[in-house]
Structures are given as C-alpha cells and as structure tokens.
Design a protein around this motif. Structure first.
Motif, PDB file in Angstrom:
ATOM      1  N   GLU A   6      -5.059  10.317   2.945  1.00 32.07           N
ATOM      2  CA  GLU A   6      -4.590   8.843   3.434  1.00 32.07           C
ATOM      3  C   GLU A   6      -3.317   8.629   3.912  1.00 32.07           C
ATOM      4  O   GLU A   6      -3.049   7.979   5.134  1.00 32.07           O
ATOM      5  CB  GLU A   6      -4.907   7.916   2.142  1.00 32.07           C
ATOM      6  CG  GLU A   6      -4.963   6.560   2.553  1.00 32.07           C
ATOM      7  CD  GLU A   6      -5.394   5.853   1.427  1.00 32.07           C
ATOM      8  OE1 GLU A   6      -5.186   4.616   1.159  1.00 32.07           O
ATOM      9  OE2 GLU A   6      -5.867   6.470   0.195  1.00 32.07           O
ATOM     10  N   ALA A   7      -2.333   9.236   3.462  1.00 30.09           N
ATOM     11  CA  ALA A   7      -0.832   9.067   3.905  1.00 30.09           C
ATOM     12  C   ALA A   7      -0.839   9.769   5.452  1.00 30.09           C
ATOM     13  O   ALA A   7      -0.104   9.217   6.280  1.00 30.09           O
ATOM     14  CB  ALA A   7      -0.066  10.010   2.836  1.00 30.09           C
ATOM     15  N   ALA A   8      -1.396  10.810   5.582  1.00 30.20           N
ATOM     16  CA  ALA A   8      -1.475  11.550   6.788  1.00 30.20           C
ATOM     17  C   ALA A   8      -1.846  10.583   7.997  1.00 30.20           C
ATOM     18  O   ALA A   8      -1.595  10.146   9.060  1.00 30.20           O
ATOM     19  CB  ALA A   8      -1.954  12.972   6.874  1.00 30.20           C
ATOM     20  N   HIS A   9      -3.046   9.876   7.730  1.00 28.97           N
ATOM     21  CA  HIS A   9      -3.826   8.697   8.381  1.00 28.97           C
ATOM     22  C   HIS A   9      -2.983   7.418   8.729  1.00 28.97           C
ATOM     23  O   HIS A   9      -2.939   7.237   9.868  1.00 28.97           O
ATOM     24  CB  HIS A   9      -5.073   8.409   7.827  1.00 28.97           C
ATOM     25  CG  HIS A   9      -5.808   7.546   8.590  1.00 28.97           C
ATOM     26  ND1 HIS A   9      -6.331   7.804   9.717  1.00 28.97           N
ATOM     27  CD2 HIS A   9      -5.992   6.014   8.513  1.00 28.97           C
ATOM     28  CE1 HIS A   9      -7.047   6.624  10.367  1.00 28.97           C
ATOM     29  NE2 HIS A   9      -6.956   5.644   9.469  1.00 28.97           N
ATOM     30  N   ILE A  10      -1.967   7.264   7.800  1.00 28.41           N
ATOM     31  CA  ILE A  10      -1.134   6.077   7.942  1.00 28.41           C
ATOM     32  C   ILE A  10       0.022   6.624   8.949  1.00 28.41           C
ATOM     33  O   ILE A  10       0.317   5.569   9.891  1.00 28.41           O
ATOM     34  CB  ILE A  10      -0.444   5.738   6.580  1.00 28.41           C
ATOM     35  CG1 ILE A  10      -1.505   5.098   5.586  1.00 28.41           C
ATOM     36  CG2 ILE A  10       0.582   4.618   6.860  1.00 28.41           C
ATOM     37  CD1 ILE A  10      -1.106   4.749   4.313  1.00 28.41           C
ATOM     38  N   ILE A  11       0.326   7.812   8.806  1.00 25.36           N
ATOM     39  CA  ILE A  11       1.680   8.081   9.777  1.00 25.36           C
ATOM     40  C   ILE A  11       0.758   8.241  11.247  1.00 25.36           C
ATOM     41  O   ILE A  11       1.487   8.153  12.154  1.00 25.36           O
ATOM     42  CB  ILE A  11       1.922   9.504   9.270  1.00 25.36           C
ATOM     43  CG1 ILE A  11       2.720   9.471   7.730  1.00 25.36           C
ATOM     44  CG2 ILE A  11       2.972  10.146  10.143  1.00 25.36           C
ATOM     45  CD1 ILE A  11       3.117  10.765   7.350  1.00 25.36           C
ATOM     46  N   GLY A  12      -0.208   8.807  11.254  1.00 28.71           N
ATOM     47  CA  GLY A  12      -1.138   8.789  12.655  1.00 28.71           C
ATOM     48  C   GLY A  12      -1.549  10.099  12.949  1.00 28.71           C
ATOM     49  O   GLY A  12      -1.790  10.287  14.334  1.00 28.71           O
ATOM     50  N   PHE A  13      -1.741  11.161  12.162  1.00 28.13           N
ATOM     51  CA  PHE A  13      -2.793  12.376  12.414  1.00 28.13           C
ATOM     52  C   PHE A  13      -3.652  12.392  11.177  1.00 28.13           C
ATOM     53  O   PHE A  13      -3.468  11.682  10.046  1.00 28.13           O
ATOM     54  CB  PHE A  13      -1.734  13.354  12.578  1.00 28.13           C
ATOM     55  CG  PHE A  13      -0.818  13.651  11.242  1.00 28.13           C
ATOM     56  CD1 PHE A  13      -1.153  14.728  10.472  1.00 28.13           C
ATOM     57  CD2 PHE A  13       0.506  12.925  11.122  1.00 28.13           C
ATOM     58  CE1 PHE A  13      -0.292  15.146   9.609  1.00 28.13           C
ATOM     59  CE2 PHE A  13       1.002  13.457  10.044  1.00 28.13           C
ATOM     60  CZ  PHE A  13       0.930  14.672   9.176  1.00 28.13           C
ATOM     61  N   SER A  14      -4.405  13.495  11.356  1.00 31.54           N
ATOM     62  CA  SER A  14      -5.348  13.870  10.216  1.00 31.54           C
ATOM     63  C   SER A  14      -5.304  15.025   9.774  1.00 31.54           C
ATOM     64  O   SER A  14      -4.662  15.894  10.406  1.00 31.54           O
ATOM     65  CB  SER A  14      -6.921  13.553  10.904  1.00 31.54           C
ATOM     66  OG  SER A  14      -7.045  14.625  12.051  1.00 31.54           O
ATOM     67  N   ARG A  39       0.882  -1.318   0.042  1.00 32.25           N
ATOM     68  CA  ARG A  39      -0.120  -0.075  -0.127  1.00 32.25           C
ATOM     69  C   ARG A  39       0.807   1.188   0.150  1.00 32.25           C
ATOM     70  O   ARG A  39       0.707   2.232  -0.666  1.00 32.25           O
ATOM     71  CB  ARG A  39      -0.891  -0.051   1.189  1.00 32.25           C
ATOM     72  CG  ARG A  39      -1.613   1.343   1.388  1.00 32.25           C
ATOM     73  CD  ARG A  39      -2.292   1.523   2.734  1.00 32.25           C
ATOM     74  NE  ARG A  39      -0.943   1.506   3.596  1.00 32.25           N
ATOM     75  CZ  ARG A  39      -1.263   1.086   4.802  1.00 32.25           C
ATOM     76  NH1 ARG A  39      -2.521   1.134   5.541  1.00 32.25           N
ATOM     77  NH2 ARG A  39      -0.194   1.304   5.911  1.00 32.25           N
ATOM     78  N   ASN A  40       1.825   1.466   0.698  1.00 27.95           N
ATOM     79  CA  ASN A  40       2.808   2.461   1.093  1.00 27.95           C
ATOM     80  C   ASN A  40       3.419   2.733  -0.218  1.00 27.95           C
ATOM     81  O   ASN A  40       3.739   3.990  -0.690  1.00 27.95           O
ATOM     82  CB  ASN A  40       3.694   2.285   2.050  1.00 27.95           C
ATOM     83  CG  ASN A  40       3.080   2.302   3.752  1.00 27.95           C
ATOM     84  OD1 ASN A  40       1.950   2.693   3.646  1.00 27.95           O
ATOM     85  ND2 ASN A  40       3.751   1.830   4.560  1.00 27.95           N
ATOM     86  N   LEU A  41       3.929   1.667  -0.785  1.00 34.89           N
ATOM     87  CA  LEU A  41       4.642   1.893  -2.242  1.00 34.89           C
ATOM     88  C   LEU A  41       3.586   2.215  -3.339  1.00 34.89           C
ATOM     89  O   LEU A  41       3.936   2.951  -4.321  1.00 34.89           O
ATOM     90  CB  LEU A  41       5.388   0.649  -2.585  1.00 34.89           C
ATOM     91  CG  LEU A  41       6.387   0.109  -1.686  1.00 34.89           C
ATOM     92  CD1 LEU A  41       6.936  -1.301  -2.165  1.00 34.89           C
ATOM     93  CD2 LEU A  41       7.654   1.110  -1.732  1.00 34.89           C
ATOM     94  N   PHE A  42       2.592   1.746  -3.152  1.00 34.73           N
ATOM     95  CA  PHE A  42       1.148   1.850  -4.310  1.00 34.73           C
ATOM     96  C   PHE A  42       1.155   3.468  -4.131  1.00 34.73           C
ATOM     97  O   PHE A  42       0.817   4.054  -5.189  1.00 34.73           O
ATOM     98  CB  PHE A  42       0.149   1.173  -3.890  1.00 34.73           C
ATOM     99  CG  PHE A  42      -0.643   0.788  -5.187  1.00 34.73           C
ATOM    100  CD1 PHE A  42      -0.621  -0.337  -5.562  1.00 34.73           C
ATOM    101  CD2 PHE A  42      -1.550   1.832  -5.736  1.00 34.73           C
ATOM    102  CE1 PHE A  42      -1.189  -0.622  -6.968  1.00 34.73           C
ATOM    103  CE2 PHE A  42      -2.190   1.614  -6.856  1.00 34.73           C
ATOM    104  CZ  PHE A  42      -2.230   0.177  -7.379  1.00 34.73           C
ATOM    105  N   LEU A  43       0.929   4.066  -2.879  1.00 32.29           N
ATOM    106  CA  LEU A  43       0.534   5.522  -2.748  1.00 32.29           C
ATOM    107  C   LEU A  43       1.849   6.304  -3.237  1.00 32.29           C
ATOM    108  O   LEU A  43       1.485   7.481  -3.886  1.00 32.29           O
ATOM    109  CB  LEU A  43       0.416   5.719  -1.463  1.00 32.29           C
ATOM    110  CG  LEU A  43      -0.974   5.225  -0.411  1.00 32.29           C
ATOM    111  CD1 LEU A  43      -0.954   5.434   0.895  1.00 32.29           C
ATOM    112  CD2 LEU A  43      -2.209   5.802  -1.395  1.00 32.29           C
TER     113      LEU A  43
END
Length: 569
Positions: A419-427, A129-133
C-alpha cells in the motif's frame, strides 16, 4: 480469594457480554444485514478473498489476534494486584475489545475489504493515512520481531513442544485439503485434526528435541528465529485456505480444549489466589499503575492489532455480514478468556505468597514462563496430569498462537508495504514485498541484537503503540457511524479513554527513555507521539463536521454491494 470465584464471575461477564451487548451492537449500531454482499463474494479470487464458514473464520481470526500477548500482558500486570488486572480484562473485553473488533471487521467489509489504514485515508485524509500507516507498520514490526524471539525461547526451554509445533503445520495442510478439496464435513475434520494435534503433543512429550549449542554457526535461539521467519514468509504468500485458515482453525479448537483443561482444573482443585488483591509492596522501580496497566494488558482487554487483522484478512473471508458478530466480538471474548486464565494461573498457581513474590521481584517479571509454571501446577493438582505433560500442553498452546500471529503479521505487513508503494507511485508484487518485510524484521532482530534478541529492543513501546492504534481505529469507526447517523457513544467512550491513556503513557515512557539515555526508543516514542496527536486532531475535525452533516444513507445502502443487490438502510 478462591480462584473459582474469579473464573465463574469472569466467564459469566464475558458470556453475557456476547449474548446481550454484542446483539445490541449488531442490531442498533452496526446494523449487520444478511442481504449485504460481502467482499469475499464480490471479489472472490481464491487467494485472499475467500467466502469462509464462520466457525473456520473465527478460528483464523481468533488465533491470529491471540498470540502470546494475552498471556504476557496479564502475567506481568498482576504485579499491581489481581483486582486491577481482573477488572480491566473483563470490562475491557465486553465494552472495549468487542466494540473495536466487531467495528473494524464491519467497517472493512462495508468498504470492499479495505484495511483500516486505507479507510483512514478515505475518512480522515491523506496525511492522516500516511501517519496511520507508520503506526501500523511499527506495531506489526514489533509483533513479528518480538514473537520470533518469544517462540524461539520457548522451543529451546521447552523442547517437548518442538514436535507438536512443527507437526501442526502438516496437520493444517491436510485439514485444508480435506475441507476445500475433499469436501469433508467440518465436524469430522475437527475431530480428526484435534486428535492428531494432541497425539503430536504426547509424542513431543515423550521425545523432546534439543538442539546443540550451535547450528550452522548460529545459536539454538538464532537458528529457530531464522526458521520461523522463513516459514512465516512462505506461509504469508500461500492461499489463505491452504494453510492459514486450517492452521488457525485447529489451533482455535486446541486453545479452547486447553482452556477447558485449565478452567476444569480450577473448578476441581479450587486453588487459593495467593497474590495480593492490591499490591502495596511493589518492587522498586515499578511504574505507576495509571496509565501503565492499560497498556501492559493490551491483548486480552483491547488491542489495535486486532483491527489490523480484522480489516486485513478476516474481512476478506466474511461469508455473511451477520457472521461478523461471532467472528469479531466472540473472537474478543475468546482472547479475554485466555487473559483471565493467565491471571488465574499466575496468581493461584503458586503455593505461597513468598513463592509468588520470588517470581514477581521486579516489574516485567512473570510472563509466559509464570503462566506455564502456575498453570501446570493447577492442572496437575486438579486433573492429575503430570507436571511435564501439563507444561508441554500449555507451552504448545502459547507457541502455536504466537506462530499463527506471526503468519498473519507477516502477511499484513506485506499489505502495508504494498500500500505504501502504491502511494509513492509504483507497485510491488507480493513476493518482493514479503522479502522486504522479512529483511526489515530480521534486520531488527539480528542487527540490534547479534544473538537474535534485537526483536525485544523496541518491545517496551508495543503496548502503548498498540493501544494508541486501537484508539485511532475507533476514531475511524466513529466517523463512519456519524456519517451514517448511527449511535456513536458505545465507540466514543473507549475511544477517548484509550487515546488519553496511550498518549499519557507515551509521555511517561519518554521521560523514562530520556533518563536511561535510550535514544532509539526515545526517537521512536517522539515519532509515534507526533503521528498520534496529528491523527487525533484531524479525526476530531472530521467527526465534528460529520456530526453537523446530514446522514449519508446512500453510502450505507450501496457500500460493497454487488450490481443488482442492495441492502436496506
């Protein structure tokens, strides 16, 4: 070769593809069900999730994915000859693009409107997912930055298109109010909207808007780029029904009318294709047709950007699941028709082979300007419309589609940032995420090119990255189908072909960037290649496991269904 033959055979192939092959996909592969409750109903919020008439949604989807790319790619690729370009566009539309676009729309709809990036995390894993993004973000960055440069150039070089380009925004806002607030009938709104748009084209042709050399300290091109980004940023946060949907819908109608004018002129004037079927006298420096043909023509044959749109915005507006066949597959057909028109305009719109060779003197020549010049000549010859007005019609068409792609592209890139921010842990709220997107895109455009040309800096990687994304999207669709015990061969064939060609092209371009000492593109090429190979291996492992596991029919029954509603497997 008479251009009428190309037009008739090409259109017939695409129409048969929609009538026959898309029906097979809808019934046997994706099994679209009228009883399925789509995310537009389940999660209706009046902003992003909005149940939408399938014709309006088709207009949004089609014009969002079309842009200038289905004109630029074929208009460059005919340098190898019209036969390879024609075959790739027609076969690609029917057996590649339709499968991909319909599949991405179906997969996202079956998973509450999740993006293809989110689905990669669910079906391939978090690393995938991360590489896809990363790949998705780069594709969107290339589209947004490059299209801003292309549109600004057209506005400067075709000042008669300025009034219809910006007037179309006002028309779209009024159409949105008429459809959703005043509840006017769609046919009435369509007639009024198209009439207003073509009235603006006539006004623009009479009153061209030419900017001075500098505006607020910026060149004319740079000024238009700033205005385009500011507009796209505002448009991307508005409710889809207010501007995005009606703008795309009316542009979709406008495109088909413009294509009708072009194809009608071809049938009447029957111009001869002066370009060679296979070009044996390629200019020095022209790369090999394999694999470059299959990445030069992306949109118009198959494009990974379509999967981002299908799973990013269109799936959130799908009223009924069977509508996906019309929106997704027929959307691909519409883009194929545009690409076919570009091939005809750039091979039959010149009087002699010498005139054609003068334009195609090096690889990368042609593009939108060749389409407008050649298409205007055909329209003038066939229908008697003056060259200037013909050029205005075609230039406005190209600008409006590129602009609607920017509207959607900024919105989609905002989704990726959130979406990337959500993965890192914030909105991030949509306003701040949009500011970040605009800052990155404008930073590339002006930072890499002080005159605003930086948007084209990484464009040489677009075709390859875009086709790679299409292959990766198909890999996710294949995993889902295997999990459901569905036929997967219609997806596997284009999947393998695209991955082989795009990875091959990345390796070829890596050598070119190294020889040219273009270190930025070389580094990006390596990053994209590593991400691609990683995702390909993980996808292959997951597909192997899914093939050996029993079908997950419960998942097929319940995905996205509202409480108390079930769709049969």
């Amino acid at each position: 070769m008479n251009s009428v033959v190309l037009a008739v055979v090409g259109v017939a192939m695409m129409v048969l593809g929609y009538v026959l092959y898309s029906r097979f996909l809808a019934r046997r592969v994706y099994k679209l069900q009228d009883s399925f409750v789509t995310p537009a109903h389940e999660l209706d919020d009046g902003v992003d999730y909005v149940p939408t008439n399938k014709y309006v949604l088709w207009g949004h989807h089609f014009t969002s994915v079309a842009g200038a790319a289905p004109i630029v790619g074929p208009a460059i690729a005919v340098i190898w000859g019209w036969v390879p370009a024609f075959l790739w566009v027609t076969i690609g539309t029917v057996f590649f693009a339709g499968v991909h676009d319909l599949g991405a729309l179906w997969a996202s709809s079956r998973h509450k409107g999740k993006s293809i990036g989110s689905l990669s995390g669910q079906y391939i894993g978090h690393r995938g997912r991360n590489l896809f993004l990363v790949v998705i973000f780069l594709v969107l960055l290339m589209v947004n930055a490059a299209f801003a440069v292309v549109i600004s150039g057209l506005l400067v070089n075709t000042p008669t298109a300025v009034i219809p380009t910006w007037g179309a925004i006002v028309v779209a806002l009024l159409i949105g109010q008429a459809i959703y607030r005043l509840k006017w009938s769609l046919p009435l709104v369509s007639v009024i909207g198209v009439a207003a748009l073509y009235a603006l084209i006539l006004v623009g042709d009479r009153f061209p808007v030419v900017l001075p050399e500098t505006v607020l300290g910026l060149s004319a091109n740079a000024f238009w780029i700033v205005v385009l980004f500011l507009y796209a940023g505002v448009a991307s946060v508005l409710p889809v029904w207010l501007l995005l949907q009606p703008r795309d819908y009316i542009n979709g109608l406008q495109l088909f009318i413009a294509l009708g004018i072009l194809y009608g002129a071809v049938l009447i004037s029957a111009p001869t294709v002066v370009a060679p079927a296979f070009n044996d006298s390629l200019p020095e420096g022209t790369p090999s047709i394999v694999p470059l043909l299959f990445v030069t023509i992306a949109c118009g044959a198959i494009s990974g950007f379509h999967g981002i749109v299908a799973s990013g915005t269109s799936s959130k507006q799908l009223d009924k699941e069977p509508d996906a066949r019309f929106v997704g597959y027929f959307g691909a057909v519409g883009e194929g028709l545009l690409a076919l028109g570009a091939i005809i305009a750039t091979t039959a719109g010149f009087r002699t082979i010498a005139d054609w060779e003068a334009v195609y003197s090096a690889f990368g020549q042609g593009g939108v300007s060749a389409f407008i010049e050649g298409g205007a000549a055909i329209v003038n010859q066939g229908l008697g419309i003056p060259d200037g007005l013909s050029a205005t019609i075609l230039a406005t068409m190209a600008i409006l589609f590129a602009a609607t792609t920017m509207d959607t592209g900024i919105r989609l890139q905002r989704f990726v940032v959130q979406e990337a921010a959500h993965i890192i842990g914030f909105s991030l709220n949509k306003a701040l995420a949009t500011v970040i997107v605009l800052a990155v895109a404008m930073g590339l455009t002006f930072g890499a090119g002080g005159d605003g040309s930086g948007g084209m800096l990484i464009w040489p990687l677009f075709g390859t990255t875009n086709q790679l994304l299409a292959g990766l999207t198909l890999s996710i669709i294949a995993v889902i189908l295997l999990r459901k015990g569905r036929p997967v061969l219609p997806v596997l064939v284009p999947l393998v072909f695209l991955l082989v060609m795009s990875v091959y092209a990345l390796i070829v371009q890596m050598g070119e960037f190294w020889a040219a000492e273009n270190w930025l593109l070389l580094v990006l090429d390596v990053i994209i290649l590593i991400a691609a190979v990683w995702v390909i291996f993980e996808s292959a492992i997951v597909m192997s496991r899914a093939k050996k596991s029993p079908p997950d029919l419960d998942e097929d029954v319940m995905e996205g269904a509202a409480p108390g509603k079930r769709s049969s497997p």
